[in-house]
Scaffold this motif. Structure first.
Motif, mmCIF file in Angstrom:
data_model
loop_
_atom_site.group_PDB
_atom_site.id
_atom_site.type_symbol
_atom_site.label_atom_id
_atom_site.label_comp_id
_atom_site.label_asym_id
_atom_site.label_seq_id
_atom_site.Cartn_x
_atom_site.Cartn_y
_atom_site.Cartn_z
ATOM 1 N N ALA A 28 0.826 -1.211 0.000
ATOM 2 C CA ALA A 28 0.000 0.000 0.000
ATOM 3 C C ALA A 28 0.861 1.262 0.000
ATOM 4 N N ALA A 29 1.972 1.236 0.718
ATOM 5 C CA ALA A 29 2.881 2.395 0.732
ATOM 6 C C ALA A 29 3.491 2.619 -0.645
ATOM 7 N N ILE A 30 3.888 1.546 -1.297
ATOM 8 C CA ILE A 30 4.433 1.663 -2.652
ATOM 9 C C ILE A 30 3.356 2.184 -3.607
ATOM 10 N N LEU A 31 2.138 1.664 -3.482
ATOM 11 C CA LEU A 31 1.027 2.149 -4.309
ATOM 12 C C LEU A 31 0.791 3.638 -4.116
ATOM 13 N N ARG A 32 0.867 4.073 -2.870
ATOM 14 C CA ARG A 32 0.637 5.485 -2.567
ATOM 15 C C ARG A 32 1.693 6.356 -3.257
ATOM 16 N N VAL A 33 2.950 5.970 -3.176
ATOM 17 C CA VAL A 33 4.030 6.748 -3.793
ATOM 18 C C VAL A 33 3.884 6.746 -5.315
ATOM 19 N N LEU A 34 3.648 5.561 -5.890
ATOM 20 C CA LEU A 34 3.482 5.475 -7.342
ATOM 21 C C LEU A 34 2.273 6.277 -7.823
ATOM 22 N N SER A 35 1.224 6.275 -7.029
ATOM 23 C CA SER A 35 0.030 7.039 -7.399
ATOM 24 C C SER A 35 0.299 8.538 -7.397
ATOM 25 N N PHE A 46 0.021 10.724 -10.641
ATOM 26 C CA PHE A 46 -0.910 11.846 -10.661
ATOM 27 C C PHE A 46 -0.192 13.149 -11.030
ATOM 28 N N ALA A 47 0.999 13.356 -10.488
ATOM 29 C CA ALA A 47 1.787 14.545 -10.842
ATOM 30 C C ALA A 47 2.130 14.524 -12.331
ATOM 31 N N ALA A 48 2.516 13.352 -12.839
ATOM 32 C CA ALA A 48 2.832 13.231 -14.266
ATOM 33 C C ALA A 48 1.589 13.491 -15.125
ATOM 34 N N LEU A 49 0.423 13.051 -14.653
ATOM 35 C CA LEU A 49 -0.824 13.298 -15.378
ATOM 36 C C LEU A 49 -1.129 14.790 -15.445
ATOM 37 N N ILE A 50 -0.986 15.474 -14.330
ATOM 38 C CA ILE A 50 -1.227 16.929 -14.302
ATOM 39 C C ILE A 50 -0.267 17.655 -15.248
ATOM 40 N N ILE A 51 0.990 17.281 -15.195
ATOM 41 C CA ILE A 51 1.995 17.915 -16.060
ATOM 42 C C ILE A 51 1.682 17.638 -17.529
ATOM 43 N N LEU A 63 -1.763 7.010 -18.032
ATOM 44 C CA LEU A 63 -1.611 7.320 -16.608
ATOM 45 C C LEU A 63 -2.955 7.240 -15.879
ATOM 46 N N PHE A 64 -4.000 7.745 -16.507
ATOM 47 C CA PHE A 64 -5.325 7.726 -15.884
ATOM 48 C C PHE A 64 -5.806 6.291 -15.672
ATOM 49 N N THR A 65 -5.569 5.438 -16.645
ATOM 50 C CA THR A 65 -5.968 4.032 -16.523
ATOM 51 C C THR A 65 -5.263 3.374 -15.348
ATOM 52 N N TRP A 66 -3.963 3.584 -15.224
ATOM 53 C CA TRP A 66 -3.220 3.020 -14.093
ATOM 54 C C TRP A 66 -3.733 3.585 -12.774
ATOM 55 N N LEU A 67 -3.988 4.889 -12.732
ATOM 56 C CA LEU A 67 -4.476 5.509 -11.498
ATOM 57 C C LEU A 67 -5.834 4.959 -11.078
ATOM 58 N N ILE A 68 -6.732 4.748 -12.021
ATOM 59 C CA ILE A 68 -8.073 4.248 -11.709
ATOM 60 C C ILE A 68 -7.999 2.851 -11.105
ATOM 61 N N PHE A 69 -7.289 1.951 -11.764
ATOM 62 C CA PHE A 69 -7.291 0.566 -11.307
ATOM 63 C C PHE A 69 -6.441 0.355 -10.058
ATOM 64 N N LEU A 70 -5.301 1.015 -9.970
ATOM 65 C CA LEU A 70 -4.507 0.897 -8.740
ATOM 66 C C LEU A 70 -5.218 1.600 -7.586
ATOM 67 N N GLY A 71 -5.904 2.686 -7.907
ATOM 68 C CA GLY A 71 -6.678 3.390 -6.884
ATOM 69 C C GLY A 71 -7.842 2.561 -6.376
ATOM 70 N N ALA A 72 -8.448 1.753 -7.240
ATOM 71 C CA ALA A 72 -9.538 0.874 -6.803
ATOM 72 C C ALA A 72 -9.019 -0.156 -5.805
ATOM 73 N N ALA A 73 -7.840 -0.707 -6.068
ATOM 74 C CA ALA A 73 -7.246 -1.677 -5.135
ATOM 75 C C ALA A 73 -6.886 -1.000 -3.818
ATOM 76 N N ALA A 74 -6.292 0.174 -3.897
ATOM 77 C CA ALA A 74 -5.931 0.904 -2.678
ATOM 78 C C ALA A 74 -7.180 1.290 -1.891
ATOM 79 N N GLY A 75 -8.229 1.682 -2.590
ATOM 80 C CA GLY A 75 -9.488 2.030 -1.930
ATOM 81 C C GLY A 75 -10.106 0.843 -1.214
ATOM 82 N N LEU A 76 -9.953 -0.336 -1.798
ATOM 83 C CA LEU A 76 -10.436 -1.545 -1.138
ATOM 84 C C LEU A 76 -9.690 -1.767 0.173
ATOM 85 N N ARG A 77 -8.384 -1.605 0.142
ATOM 86 C CA ARG A 77 -7.582 -1.818 1.363
ATOM 87 C C ARG A 77 -7.941 -0.803 2.442
#
Length: 156
Positions: free
Chosen positions: A10-17, A21-26, A52-66
């Motif tokens: 979860a910590a790794i997911l948080r950092v990668l997210s 997200f910063a890369a998506l904004i840029i 980037l958005f696709t990765w954020l959505i699906f990894l975010g769904a897993a993180a949200g579950l946790r």
């Protein structure tokens, strides 16, 4: 041990997210700047943003579950132990089914789409669909942690 592993993942997911997200904004800012101010649209920025958005959505769904941060609606008297345990078990079984669907069917879709290419980036579409089975695998890991919690709570 499983709890510590899930904390680490979860910590790794948080950092990668945060990085994604910063890369998506840029990327989106660069796209708007190039298109509207410089009058020189960049074709690749839309595809990078979608990736980037696709990765954020699906990894975010897993993180949200946790984190237990998905929406819930309380219609039942959750203060009763039987009701709470029943809904926890039903939720766990439903979560496993959905995670397996994401993992198995997502992997099949990823393999099927791997022959196509994202033209502006010159990479396989495999990378666009890979977050689906990765999310399913992460959800299974987090659901195993939840199962362990349910079993220890039931014994205690």
């Amino acid at each position: 041990m499983l709890h510590r592993l899930c904390d680490w993942v979860a910590a790794i997911l948080r950092v990668l997210s945060w990085i994604a997200f910063a890369a998506l904004i840029i990327t989106v800012a660069l796209q708007v700047l190039a298109r509207d101010i410089l009058q020189a649209p960049m074709i690749w920025t839309g595809d990078v943003a979608q990736l980037l958005f696709t990765w954020l959505i699906f990894l975010g769904a897993a993180a949200g579950l946790r984190l237990g941060s998905h929406y819930t609606v309380d219609l039942l008297p959750m203060h009763r132990r039987f009701v709470r345990l029943s809904t926890d078990w039903i939720g766990l079984v439903a979560g496993v089914l959905i995670a397996l669907l994401l993992l198995i069917c997502g992997w099949e879709l990823t393999v099927i789409r791997s022959t196509a290419v994202i033209q502006s980036l010159g990479i396989s579409r495999f990378w666009m669909f890979l977050p689906i089975p990765v999310s399913g695998a992460l959800m299974i890991l987090f659901l195993a942690e939840m199962l362990q919690g349910l079993l220890t709570r039931r014994v205690a």
